[in-house]
Design a protein around this motif. Structure first.
Motif: not given
Length: 88
Positions: A53-62
């Motif tokens: 979920y941290l990876g998903i959140a980071g991808g969305v921010m990018l």
């Protein structure tokens, strides 16, 4: 010689380093330090749970950052609101 304009008053910019910001920065620094010291224990795995979920959140921010850059450069996106309001 006669002055025609009012004397300039220096503008006071508020400090960025408020107590709330400093506490937030200290918390983030402590969490990064904790993660660095415990990096070999694999508490967060990238393929499941919190790491996923941290990876998903980071991808969305990018993607959101890419959206802002595209908004500045692509003509058809110029109608999507004022650019300074996108930074807020």
């Amino acid at each position: 010689m006669r002055r025609t304009s009012a004397p300039s008053v220096p503008h006071h910019r508020p400090s960025v380093f408020t107590p709330r910001f400093t506490a937030f920065f200290a918390l983030v620094a402590a969490l990064i330090g904790y993660g660095w010291w415990n990096r070999d224990e694999e508490l967060i795995a990238p393929d499941q749970g919190v790491g996923y979920y941290l990876g998903i959140a980071g991808g969305v921010m990018l993607l959101l950052l890419l959206h802002y850059s595209a908004r500045k450069r692509l003509r058809f996106m110029h109608r999507w609101g004022r650019l300074p309001s996108w930074l807020n």
